[in-house]
Motif scaffolding. Structure first.
Motif, PDB file in Angstrom:
ATOM      1  N   ARG A   1      31.818  36.704  49.694  1.00 55.16           N
ATOM      2  CA  ARG A   1      32.596  35.757  50.624  1.00 55.16           C
ATOM      3  C   ARG A   1      33.914  36.212  50.957  1.00 55.16           C
ATOM      4  NH1 ARG A   1      29.120  30.913  49.339  1.00 55.16           N
ATOM      5  NH2 ARG A   1      30.856  30.198  48.149  1.00 55.16           N
ATOM      6  N   ILE A   2      34.404  36.511  49.641  1.00 54.43           N
ATOM      7  CA  ILE A   2      35.965  36.654  49.730  1.00 54.43           C
ATOM      8  C   ILE A   2      36.089  37.956  50.436  1.00 54.43           C
ATOM      9  CG2 ILE A   2      37.930  37.420  48.096  1.00 54.43           C
ATOM     10  CD1 ILE A   2      36.924  35.449  46.217  1.00 54.43           C
ATOM     11  N   ALA A   3      35.307  39.034  50.202  1.00 53.07           N
ATOM     12  CA  ALA A   3      35.369  40.411  50.645  1.00 53.07           C
ATOM     13  C   ALA A   3      35.057  40.135  52.301  1.00 53.07           C
ATOM     14  CB  ALA A   3      34.323  41.206  50.104  1.00 53.07           C
ATOM     15  N   GLU A   4      34.189  39.354  52.372  1.00 55.39           N
ATOM     16  CA  GLU A   4      33.824  39.458  54.011  1.00 55.39           C
ATOM     17  C   GLU A   4      35.066  38.596  54.786  1.00 55.39           C
ATOM     18  OE1 GLU A   4      30.384  37.016  56.745  1.00 55.39           O
ATOM     19  OE2 GLU A   4      29.980  37.372  54.751  1.00 55.39           O
ATOM     20  N   ARG A   5      35.489  37.620  54.253  1.00 56.22           N
ATOM     21  CA  ARG A   5      36.521  37.023  54.636  1.00 56.22           C
ATOM     22  C   ARG A   5      38.051  37.701  54.844  1.00 56.22           C
ATOM     23  NH1 ARG A   5      37.711  30.910  53.173  1.00 56.22           N
ATOM     24  NH2 ARG A   5      35.640  30.118  53.012  1.00 56.22           N
ATOM     25  N   ALA A   6      38.041  38.682  53.979  1.00 56.35           N
ATOM     26  CA  ALA A   6      39.334  39.742  54.001  1.00 56.35           C
ATOM     27  C   ALA A   6      38.903  40.931  54.927  1.00 56.35           C
ATOM     28  CB  ALA A   6      39.604  40.028  52.718  1.00 56.35           C
ATOM     29  N   GLY A   7      37.479  41.097  55.266  1.00 54.05           N
ATOM     30  CA  GLY A   7      37.294  42.229  56.053  1.00 54.05           C
ATOM     31  C   GLY A   7      37.216  43.603  55.320  1.00 54.05           C
ATOM     32  N   VAL A   8      37.007  43.561  53.920  1.00 59.50           N
ATOM     33  CA  VAL A   8      36.966  44.680  53.187  1.00 59.50           C
ATOM     34  C   VAL A   8      35.834  44.537  52.042  1.00 59.50           C
ATOM     35  CG1 VAL A   8      39.686  44.759  53.103  1.00 59.50           C
ATOM     36  CG2 VAL A   8      38.298  43.505  51.390  1.00 59.50           C
ATOM     37  N   ASN A   9      35.498  45.754  51.640  1.00 59.32           N
ATOM     38  CA  ASN A   9      34.435  46.110  50.829  1.00 59.32           C
ATOM     39  C   ASN A   9      34.900  45.285  49.400  1.00 59.32           C
ATOM     40  OD1 ASN A   9      33.107  47.387  48.256  1.00 59.32           O
ATOM     41  ND2 ASN A   9      32.071  48.294  50.115  1.00 59.32           N
ATOM     42  N   LYS A  10      33.658  44.672  48.821  1.00 60.87           N
ATOM     43  CA  LYS A  10      33.929  43.817  47.507  1.00 60.87           C
ATOM     44  C   LYS A  10      34.532  44.688  46.490  1.00 60.87           C
ATOM     45  CE  LYS A  10      29.404  43.451  45.519  1.00 60.87           C
ATOM     46  NZ  LYS A  10      28.490  42.642  45.133  1.00 60.87           N
TER      47      LYS A  10
ATOM     48  N   PHE B   1      42.024  43.430  41.375  1.00 61.57           N
ATOM     49  CA  PHE B   1      42.289  42.183  40.563  1.00 61.57           C
ATOM     50  C   PHE B   1      41.386  42.128  39.537  1.00 61.57           C
ATOM     51  CE2 PHE B   1      43.333  41.233  44.986  1.00 61.57           C
ATOM     52  CZ  PHE B   1      44.520  40.811  44.806  1.00 61.57           C
ATOM     53  N   GLY B   2      40.434  43.037  39.202  1.00 60.10           N
ATOM     54  CA  GLY B   2      39.638  42.815  38.094  1.00 60.10           C
ATOM     55  C   GLY B   2      38.418  42.032  38.506  1.00 60.10           C
ATOM     56  N   ASP B   3      38.208  40.972  37.527  1.00 62.87           N
ATOM     57  CA  ASP B   3      36.977  40.260  37.647  1.00 62.87           C
ATOM     58  C   ASP B   3      37.476  38.869  38.461  1.00 62.87           C
ATOM     59  OD1 ASP B   3      38.360  38.433  35.898  1.00 62.87           O
ATOM     60  OD2 ASP B   3      37.086  39.043  34.219  1.00 62.87           O
TER      61      ASP B   3
END
Length: 199
Positions: free
Chosen positions: A34-43, A50-52
């Motif tokens: 979800r974070i990747a989707e919100r940011a519009g980038v690949n996870k 940032f690591g984990d």
């Protein structure tokens, strides 16, 4: 140069997306997808930057606390009561920071935090500023207890708005009632510190 700018933009988007996700769901409930989707980038960008997930949470919290420390200082006018007012205002306008801290508290309990020393330095600086503002009127341990009390006064109504509503009434969240509460907290702090407001 263009790659560096793109990297910084991606990093900023990831941090903002993560801040929103963690504020809504906490560490355990947040999802990297979800974070990747919100940011519009690949996870994979999250892991690369940032690591984990826990490391990402640490970055988000430290960034949010740094923003608070820059916006709200004891030294702005050397008045602890005004510090309470600014802290109250800041958390009212930025409720995500308190949500992050509450999620962190639930996740870690009383265990040692990642980057705890770095975080403690922020509060050491606030204690030093408060000590300067008070002069020789308080011992170092008393100043630390006072800082914790001032923060508590300022943030409790935002941390537990349901209790504020139950105690103060159904209009507790309105601008007018929030302003009355803010004024009360400022006057209370001045009186408690032996500098009561003018009649």
């Amino acid at each position: 140069m263009r790659n560096a700018t793109r990297t910084e933009t991606t990093r900023a988007r990831l941090l903002q997306a993560a801040r929103n996700e963690f504020a809504e769901h906490g560490i355990a409930g947040a999802r990297v997808d979800r974070i990747a989707e919100r940011a519009g980038v690949n996870k994979q960008r999250i892991y690369a930057h940032f690591g984990d997930k826990e490391q990402l949470f640490r970055y988000v919290v430290v960034q949010a606390l740094n923003e608070l420390s820059q916006a709200v200082t004891v030294t702005d006018d050397r008045d602890p009561a005004a510090y309470v007012a600014r802290c109250f205002d800041y958390h009212r306008e930025h409720p995500d920071l308190l949500r992050l801290l509450l999620w962190e508290s639930l996740h870690y309990g009383n265990a040692r935090l990642p980057a705890e020393e770095e975080r403690a330095e922020l509060y050491d600086a606030k204690v030093a500023s408060l000590s300067d503002a008070l002069g020789d009127t308080a011992a170092a341990s008393d100043t630390r207890q006072l800082l914790l009390t001032l923060i508590g006064l300022a943030v409790w109504p935002q941390i537990a708005p349901q209790i504020a509503r139950l105690v103060l009434g159904p209009d507790a969240a309105t601008d007018a009632e929030q302003e009355r509460l803010r004024e009360f907290l400022v006057d209370f702090t001045r009186t408690a510190l032996g500098n009561p407001p003018a009649a």
